[in-house]
Structures are given as C-alpha cells and as structure tokens.
Design a protein around this motif. Structure first.
Motif, PDB file in Angstrom:
ATOM      1  N   MET A 183      -7.310   0.679   5.201  1.00 26.79           N
ATOM      2  CA  MET A 183      -6.482   0.713   4.274  1.00 26.79           C
ATOM      3  C   MET A 183      -7.381   0.065   3.640  1.00 26.79           C
ATOM      4  O   MET A 183      -8.660  -0.645   3.048  1.00 26.79           O
ATOM      5  CB  MET A 183      -5.187  -0.998   4.415  1.00 26.79           C
ATOM      6  N   GLU A 235       0.586   3.906  -2.848  1.00 27.61           N
ATOM      7  CA  GLU A 235       1.043   6.158  -2.876  1.00 27.61           C
ATOM      8  C   GLU A 235       1.999   5.995  -3.164  1.00 27.61           C
ATOM      9  O   GLU A 235       1.845   7.227  -4.029  1.00 27.61           O
ATOM     10  CB  GLU A 235       0.664   6.476  -1.651  1.00 27.61           C
ATOM     11  N   ALA A 295       0.784  -1.196   0.062  1.00 23.80           N
ATOM     12  CA  ALA A 295       0.031  -0.094  -0.092  1.00 23.80           C
ATOM     13  C   ALA A 295       0.741   1.547   0.423  1.00 23.80           C
ATOM     14  O   ALA A 295       0.286   2.117  -0.927  1.00 23.80           O
ATOM     15  CB  ALA A 295      -1.053  -0.310   1.234  1.00 23.80           C
ATOM     16  N   GLY A 315       0.503   5.145   4.528  1.00 25.36           N
ATOM     17  CA  GLY A 315      -0.888   4.853   5.143  1.00 25.36           C
ATOM     18  C   GLY A 315      -0.843   5.227   6.470  1.00 25.36           C
ATOM     19  O   GLY A 315      -1.373   5.069   7.149  1.00 25.36           O
TER      20      GLY A 315
END
Ligand code: ARG
Length: 589
Positions: A259, A147, A143, A582
């Motif tokens: 998430m 990003e 994740a 995150g």
C-alpha cells in the motif's frame, strides 16, 4: 475514449420510452429493470406506476410490449404475473456491447457526471503504539475507496489523521531526555521498521513504569506536557523523534500491505494545533458551544449519558486543554475551506460513531457542513477471533498486525507450493506469489463482508482455493492468462453473428454490469459489492470454462475467437476490479 452504455441501461431506456408513450403522465419513470432468472431481465416498475395512475397494470404492460417490437436488441418481451415484463435480449446485442467495452482502456466504465472533491480520512495509526487489526481495516477499506472513487473521476485527497499529540508524550519525552540513547537502533535494511517499533515499545513500557512509581518523574512529565504545548523547541525536537521513528515503522507495515502512503498526506492531530483556539472561538462566538462547568461544550437533544443527563461534546476542557473533538472540528474546517472538499469520508471504527455524530452535527450548526458539503463515517466493525470474541492473543494481548501479515504470507506459500505440482516455480517466484496471495487474502477477507459488520479472522478460510476468496479469483485470472498464452495463432475477436451458449450469455450479461456495479460501490461506499461482483464473475467463468471449450476440443475458428474474446474481457475485468481493491493478479500461479 467514450464510455459505453451497458446493454442493461439501453434496454431500460427503451422500456422507459415505451412506458412514457403508453402513459404520458408517468413522465420519465424508471421501469426498474433487473437481471432475472426467468429471462435476461425483468422490469418491475410498471405495477407501481399503473397503481399510481389508476390504470390496469397488465393492460399497461401489454401496451408497453406493443410499443417495443422485437429487433436488434430485444429478442423477446412478454407480460408476466400481475404486470411484470420478462425481456430476453439478442446474442448480437450482448457481443456488440461487450466489444465496445473491450475497445476502451477503462472497459467502458463511465465517469461520474458531477465529480466533486472527496477528502478521505483513513490509515491512521498512533505514534509510539503498535498497529493492530483495527488499523488494518481502516487502511484496507480506505485504500480501496480511494482507488474506486478516483476511477469514477472524483478528485480524492488522502488524509492520514495519525494520533501524534496528547499528554502521554510528556512522559515519553521526559524519559527520553533522561535516557537519551533509548531510541537508538540500526538504521537501514528491511528490519528497520521493526527495530524502530521495538525500541519505541521498550521506551514506552519503561517510562510507564517510572511514571507510575516515581512521583518526581511524574511531576517532571507534567511539566514536559506544558513545555510541549507551549512549543518549547527542545521538547518539540524530541517529540519529532517519536513521530519520525513511528513513521518508519508505519511505512514498513504499509509496505508489507502493498500500500502506498505519501508523507505529504500524513497530517496528524498535531497538524491542526494552530487552528484549535480559533475553532473554539468561532464556536463560542456563534453560540454553537457554551461554557459549562468551565469547559466549552456543545449539547445535543438526543445524546445523553447513562444518568439521563445530556452528555456534551467537549471542545475545550476546563483546564484549557484541547482534545480529540477540537482537533477533528479544526480538521473539518481545513478540509472544507482549504482543501475544497465537497465530501468528507472517515474510515473509522464503528465504536467512534457517537464522536463523529456529534462532531458532524456541531460542524453543521457552525455552517462548515451544509447541503453542498457533507460528511460520512464509513464505520467498520470489529475483527473477531475464531471464538467470536474481539481478536486477542492467547495471553489476552492485542494481536500485532505485522504478525498476522507474516502468518498469512507463510500460509499462502504452502498453498502456492502445493499447487505447483510440477515444481516449475523457483523459490524466489514462490516467495513473490506467496506475498501476493497472502496479502491479497487478508485484504479480500476484510473487504468482502459489509464494512459495518464484525468478521472472524480465519486464515485457513482466507487462503482456501474454494469459495469466496481472493486466491480463487487470482487462480481464475491466471488460468485465463494461460489459455490466452496457449491459444497459438488464434486471437481474441468478437463475433456478434454467432449464436451463444447459455454459459456464454450468462458470462456476457454479467460482464455488462461492471460499470453499474462500480457506480453503486462508489456512491454507497460499499466495496463488498465489488468483491461479490468479481466472485460471481469468476464463478460464471468457471462454468463457461467447463461447458465451452476454447482450445481443446477445438471449436470452429470463429467460435474459438469469440470465446477467447470473452476470456480476455473477463481477465481484464478481474484485473481492473482487483486492482481497485489493492489486490495483485499474478499472470501465473
Ligand atoms: N488514530 C485514531 C485511532 O487509532 C483514528 C483517527 C480517526 N480519524 C479522525 N479524524 N478522528 O483510533
């Protein structure tokens, strides 16, 4: 808005220009400018260049200095040692560059020059199975890379290659047909995910017991596998129930992890079933794969088994079945040919490295991967317990991921409560902060060691307020927000005409490096370099905060405004960096 050249890159360019003027044959050589303790920067590249051109390095360095008069950007430049350059920049250049950064919503971070399409394979748990710490790593690292890559302008396609196919489904489905209510549970509510997993678990265990003890059930289960692979509608419908129930659970865990996972990006192993036969056909026709003992195999010079005999990648078993390799090879074709990938990234446990090495090499031989399309495994190490062994419960079972997440949030609640000495926070606020701190702590700990290394799962350390932890960064951020709120009518404004204190310069020069750091992190897939950058930013801010009063004792108005400006840019940089990882940055803590 336009991207901003960092001060470091401006200085590097100037030195490069002076260098090519002094030594034309060096062309566009890089002077290798680095941050330094002696001055602001040191250029280390002249030595090697001089040697190559058979010139005297100190003389060359002196010539470069002569071509770089002190001025608006460079304040001082001197030759040191055998031919290094020590460079000090002006305070004005620091503040002006930062002001340009602050004027941009992207904080001046440039977009990649040649963005491509990256298909990233991460967060891939297995149907009807509990999620454990290994799944945490793939999800968290993946994740963050999504990003970071998107922020640099790369087009990113997410793929969650969940394990949703295989012979064990014969047993599970057969059991379900014989005990049709075993998957029933309460729908709706926050506990739905847990309820789904607990009935899946119960069913899994019960069917396993029967499978091992009842020969007739075993035979019926085998027939089920055949029916499943033949696409029998009733069998497929039951299989779909397992997938759907599992997804309810996965989504509840990902939600806990703060998430977002989109259903459209979940393309499990079964998603490639229709391609398997063709994949094998292409490999066989092109001679990349050959028949060996009835199986379709790909051989490698450098891959041998313990007996010294070549150990092949099996794409089709002798009984006609397809395994993990055929699926992954088909996924590569899909990602390259249908999704237009220029890069494939796999965030997968290092223990699968041999598999990926063989799969990638096979794809290269088949021409699916080439100079324009390459694949990398972002391999991660094992999560260890405090004893340094793979993380297990005291009973020797794998630790459930949800239990770890819940425990982290509980520990975080203790920390948040302790810090809130005056009791200003409501219970609801404490719960919200505890989630942000606890989940952030787990993510940060996972991201802050280089992915390939193993790390010890130590919640006490993870939620500690001192040291390299997310909560340390979250507090730094919250503290700045409080300063900005308490600044009264004073506002943040850059004052390039002011002389800077050492702590202001150090903070400013580090802020200058944000764009370069991100570019490095994105191209080498190294999120731990972003955590290191942010941790240093918070540390430099702490020193600045101790040495350079912003509000009390009250400095001169222009000094106060300039300091507020540094505070604000630090906060925005922390916020942006943490968001890419995150991790939430609460405004108050
Ligand atoms: N589901 C697998 C596991 O839990 C990971 C899948 C990795 N991705 C892939 N394309 N093979 O180990």
């Amino acid at each position: 808005m336009a991207s901003v050249h960092s001060l470091a890159s401006t200085v590097n360019q100037r030195v490069a220009d002076a260098l090519s003027a002094a030594l034309p044959e060096a062309g566009a050589a890089d002077p290798l400018l680095r941050r330094s303790d002696r001055a602001d920067f040191q250029a280390n590249g002249i030595l090697a260049l001089a040697k190559k051109a058979k010139a005297n390095p100190r003389e060359l360095a002196t010539q470069v200095v002569a071509g770089l008069p002190a001025g608006d950007v460079i304040k001082e430049i001197e030759v040191s040692g055998p031919g290094f350059l020590n460079i000090t920049v002006t305070d004005r250049a620091i503040v002006e560059t930062l002001a340009a950064r602050a004027a941009d919503a992207r904080l001046g971070v440039p977009l990649a020059e040649n963005p491509g399409t990256t298909v990233i394979d991460y967060a891939q748990p297995n149907v009807a199975k509990e999620m454990h710490v290994g799944h945490l790593r793939s999800a968290v690292i993946g994740a963050a890379m999504v990003e970071i890559l998107e922020f640099t302008g790369e087009k990113v396609v997410r793929r969650h290659h969940i394990g949703d196919w295989g012979t064990q489904f014969g047993m599970l489905i057969q059991y379900l047909t014989e005990h049709p209510h075993e998957l029933d549970h309460q729908h709706g509510g926050p506990e739905e995910g847990e309820a789904a997993m607990s009935s899946l678990n119960r069913l899994y265990k019960a069917s396993r017991v029967l499978f091992d003890s009842d020969e007739e059930f075993k035979a019926r289960s085998r027939d089920r596998v055949v029916a499943l692979q033949a696409g029998d509608p009733e069998t497929l419908a039951l299989w779909q129930r397992f997938v759907d129930e599992s997804k309810i659970y996965f989504y509840s865990v990902f939600n806990k992890l703060d998430m977002e996972i989109n259903d459209a990006d979940v393309v499990g192993e079964s998603g490639y079933n229709a391609m398997l036969e063709e994949t094998c056909q292409i490999l066989e026709d092109s001679g990349v794969a050959v028949r060996s003992d009835g199986a379709l195999c790909v051989f490698f010079d450098d891959v041998k088994g313990p007996d010294g005999k070549p150990s092949p990648l099996i794409v089709k078993k002798s009984n006609g079945g397809y395994g993990y390799a055929a699926t992954d090879l088909s996924a590569i074709r899909d990602r390259v040919q249908n999704l237009g990938a220029s890069t494939l990234v796999y965030v997968v446990d290092a223990r699968q490295s041999l598999h990926f090495r063989m799969v990638f090499e096979t794809a290269r031989r088949a021409g699916w991967l080439n100079e324009d399309v390459h694949a990398v495994q972002l391999a991660f190490g094992t999560v260890l317990g405090k004893d340094g062994k793979p993380f297990k419960t005291r009973e020797g079972e794998t630790v459930r991921l949800v239990d770890l997440l819940d425990e982290a949030v509980e520990r975080a609640a203790v920390v948040v409560r302790e810090k809130d000495k005056q009791g200003r926070l409501t219970e609801e606020e404490i719960a919200e902060r505890a989630t942000q701190v606890g989940i952030g702590a787990i993510k940060y700990a996972d991201l802050s060691t280089s992915a390939a290394r193993d790390y010890k799962f130590d919640l006490d350390q993870m939620v500690s307020l001192n040291g390299d932890t997310s909560v340390y960064l979250q507090y730094a951020y919250a503290r700045i927000q409080s300063i900005l709120r308490n600044a009264g009518e004073r506002t943040a404004a850059a004052h390039p005409e002011l002389e800077l204190a050492p702590a202001e310069r150090a903070l400013g020069l580090h802020l200058d490096q944000f764009g370069e750091t991100l570019a490095e992190v994105a191209s080498a897939y190294e999120p731990h370099k972003l955590t290191a950058y942010l941790y240093q930013l918070a540390s430099l801010y702490t020193t600045f905060y101790d040495q350079c009063p912003v509000i009390k004792p009250e400095p001169a108005p222009d000094v106060a405004e300039n300091r507020l400006f540094l505070c604000d840019l630090t906060a925005r940089t922390l916020h942006q960096g943490m968001a890419l990882l995150g991790i939430r940055t609460p405004e108050r803590l």
